[in-house]
Motif scaffolding. Structure first.
Motif, PDB file in Angstrom:
ATOM      1  N   LYS A 243      -1.460   5.564  18.506  1.00 37.40           N
ATOM      2  CA  LYS A 243      -0.233   6.172  17.978  1.00 37.40           C
ATOM      3  C   LYS A 243      -0.390   6.571  16.507  1.00 37.40           C
ATOM      4  O   LYS A 243      -0.099   7.700  16.123  1.00 37.40           O
ATOM      5  N   TYR A 244      -0.842   5.638  15.679  1.00 36.05           N
ATOM      6  CA  TYR A 244      -0.864   5.856  14.231  1.00 36.05           C
ATOM      7  C   TYR A 244      -1.767   7.018  13.839  1.00 36.05           C
ATOM      8  O   TYR A 244      -1.436   7.802  12.940  1.00 36.05           O
ATOM      9  N   PHE A 245      -2.913   7.128  14.517  1.00 32.60           N
ATOM     10  CA  PHE A 245      -3.885   8.168  14.141  1.00 32.60           C
ATOM     11  C   PHE A 245      -3.713   9.461  14.933  1.00 32.60           C
ATOM     12  O   PHE A 245      -4.593  10.319  14.943  1.00 32.60           O
ATOM     13  N   GLY A 246      -2.555   9.613  15.587  1.00 36.94           N
ATOM     14  CA  GLY A 246      -2.247  10.878  16.267  1.00 36.94           C
ATOM     15  C   GLY A 246      -3.096  11.147  17.489  1.00 36.94           C
ATOM     16  O   GLY A 246      -3.281  12.293  17.898  1.00 36.94           O
ATOM     17  N   LEU A 247      -3.608  10.077  18.100  1.00 40.59           N
ATOM     18  CA  LEU A 247      -4.460  10.243  19.285  1.00 40.59           C
ATOM     19  C   LEU A 247      -3.662  10.055  20.570  1.00 40.59           C
ATOM     20  O   LEU A 247      -4.229   9.890  21.647  1.00 40.59           O
ATOM     21  N   ASP A 248      -2.332  10.095  20.435  1.00 38.19           N
ATOM     22  CA  ASP A 248      -1.458   9.940  21.605  1.00 38.19           C
ATOM     23  C   ASP A 248      -0.910  11.275  22.086  1.00 38.19           C
ATOM     24  O   ASP A 248      -0.060  11.313  22.980  1.00 38.19           O
ATOM     25  N   GLU A 249      -1.395  12.379  21.493  1.00 33.68           N
ATOM     26  CA  GLU A 249      -0.891  13.698  21.906  1.00 33.68           C
ATOM     27  C   GLU A 249      -1.606  14.150  23.175  1.00 33.68           C
ATOM     28  O   GLU A 249      -2.828  14.057  23.262  1.00 33.68           O
TER      29      GLU A 249
ATOM     30  N   LYS B  84      -5.624  15.520  23.993  1.00 29.93           N
ATOM     31  CA  LYS B  84      -6.685  15.028  23.106  1.00 29.93           C
ATOM     32  C   LYS B  84      -7.822  14.444  23.958  1.00 29.93           C
ATOM     33  O   LYS B  84      -7.602  13.961  25.067  1.00 29.93           O
TER      34      LYS B  84
ATOM     35  N   SER C 246      -4.301  11.970  27.714  1.00 25.48           N
ATOM     36  CA  SER C 246      -5.595  12.306  27.102  1.00 25.48           C
ATOM     37  C   SER C 246      -6.689  12.448  28.149  1.00 25.48           C
ATOM     38  O   SER C 246      -6.604  11.895  29.246  1.00 25.48           O
TER      39      SER C 246
ATOM     40  N   ASP D 231     -11.972  13.964  19.860  1.00 25.69           N
ATOM     41  CA  ASP D 231     -11.008  13.991  18.746  1.00 25.69           C
ATOM     42  C   ASP D 231     -10.952  12.643  18.040  1.00 25.69           C
ATOM     43  O   ASP D 231     -10.693  12.572  16.834  1.00 25.69           O
TER      44      ASP D 231
ATOM     45  N   LYS E 277     -11.857  10.946  14.197  1.00 22.78           N
ATOM     46  CA  LYS E 277     -11.581   9.602  13.660  1.00 22.78           C
ATOM     47  C   LYS E 277     -12.240   8.544  14.533  1.00 22.78           C
ATOM     48  O   LYS E 277     -12.039   8.538  15.755  1.00 22.78           O
TER      49      LYS E 277
ATOM     50  N   GLU F 175       6.796  -2.199  17.120  1.00 21.66           N
ATOM     51  CA  GLU F 175       5.837  -1.410  17.889  1.00 21.66           C
ATOM     52  C   GLU F 175       5.330  -2.180  19.111  1.00 21.66           C
ATOM     53  O   GLU F 175       5.043  -1.579  20.155  1.00 21.66           O
TER      54      GLU F 175
END
Length: 362
Positions: A176-182, A185, A208, A249, A273, A308
């Motif tokens: 979630k924090y590093f935007g890898l939940d879109e 990806k 993903s 990604d 990342k 969270e």
């Protein structure tokens, strides 16, 4: 003169503890505090066994306090609540993860990130606000401030859900924090153990494409067929790594043994990342040039805050995510630890505390 663990608090408790760094676990009588006005007490039904428990009973990290009752993947049923508790009622199914306290006045706590509070109190082998040692979930009951209580949705199995309180949040939070939940990806998961197998499930639920990266070719079928990963790379196979260069990604690295990072950087796209969630005992080599060449990031992440963690459990329940577990009786604990040391478990041991602990009382 200091009181014995059995006399320290008014409520008698029973569990299994390690007495020294041999790590051998055996029956242990102790006590827990009375239920305070913001406290929740619950009967422990299941407790997951985390790799941290093994490190802790053997004092591998150098800060264990004995006697040590491990366990920070604890679930059960509420038996008593304090007068100011609003979050849960008697009879509710709840859990406690890695934390039972923090300062509640720092920037991290104000941002619902109790896990990064400099004064965070761990669920076991930590010193609580009252100066006594905290004891974990290899025990008959648990008491915690309601802030650290996680509500379990009705459709979340307690046994398969217990490991999510540590393993689940450890991988959910960085995704979630590093935007890898879109959705869309392409995520790499390094290591297919207790953390890795849950990471695959969460990444797939986020939409993903998932590649599992492992040193063990034998795990390919498990990764692709049973866990639903899209592809599998053997991290020692240079041809496979070359073919997949620049395709990811982000990578969640769950491995807790020393391993080379350079091959992983090669798999990342520019601006990719690499997030470390495993904790090797010795420092890893960091090849700066391969980071500079693609403006790549290497980062770390540790569990998650309470808000969270609740979000993660709710998400897992909605998407039917649980850990793959082997349920064991309490008296199998020492054998389970020996097997865990050899990574001989798929993928998490969970103790059936509710049905098997009482029978081990001397």
């Amino acid at each position: 003169m200091s009181k014995s663990p059995e006399e320290e608090h008014p409520v008698k408790a029973f569990g299994w503890a390690a007495r020294d760094q041999s790590g051998h676990l055996s029956p242990f009588n102790f006590s827990r505090r009375a239920t305070g006005e913001e406290d929740v007490r619950f009967k422990v039904l299941y407790c997951g066994i985390c790799h941290s428990d093994l490190h802790s009973i053997k004092n591998d990290w150098g800060f264990s306090m004995y006697p040590l009752v491990p366990g920070h993947e604890i679930v059960g049923e509420v038996t008593e609540i304090g007068s100011k508790v609003k979050k849960v009622n008697v009879g509710d199914k709840v859990g406690v993860g890695c934390l039972v306290g923090a300062c509640h006045s720092c920037e991290s706590c104000a941002s619902d990130l109790e896990n990064y509070c400099p004064k965070m109190i761990l669920t076991y082998a930590s010193i609580y606000h009252d100066g006594t040692i905290t004891y974990g979930g290899y025990s008959d009951h648990m008491v915690a401030n309601e802030r650290y209580i996680i509500r379990f949705p009705d459709n979340m199995p307690l046994d398969g859900g217990a490991p999510l309180l540590c393993a689940g949040i450890t991988v959910y939070s960085p995704l979630k924090y590093f935007g890898l939940d879109e959705p869309g990806k392409h995520i790499g998961i390094v290591g297919l153990g207790g953390l890795g197998h849950v990471a695959v499930k969460f990444a797939k639920a986020f939409g993903s494409k998932v590649t599992v990266i492992s040193t063990s070719p034998s795990k390919k079928e498990e990764a692709l067929k049973n866990l639903g990963a899209d592809s599998f790379l053997v991290s020692r196979d240079q041809e496979q790594l070359q073919a997949a260069a620049g395709t990811l990604d982000g990578i969640i690295d769950t491995v807790s043994a020393v391993h080379p990072l350079l091959p992983l950087f090669g798999l990342l796209k520019s601006h990719g990342k690499l997030i470390l969630v495993g904790a090797p005992e010795k420092p890893l080599e960091l090849p700066a040039f391969s980071l500079i060449a693609g403006r790549k990031i290497v980062a770390g992440s540790g569990i998650g805050g309470m808000k969270e963690t609740q979000e993660m459990i709710d998400f897992a329940a909605k998407h039917n995510i649980t850990a793959d577990i082997e349920v064991i009786p309490t008296d199998y604990l020492n054998t389970a630890m020996e097997r865990l040391a050899k990574n001989d478990v798929r993928y998490r041991f969970v103790i059936d505390v509710g049905n098997t602990l009482a029978a081990t009382k001397p």
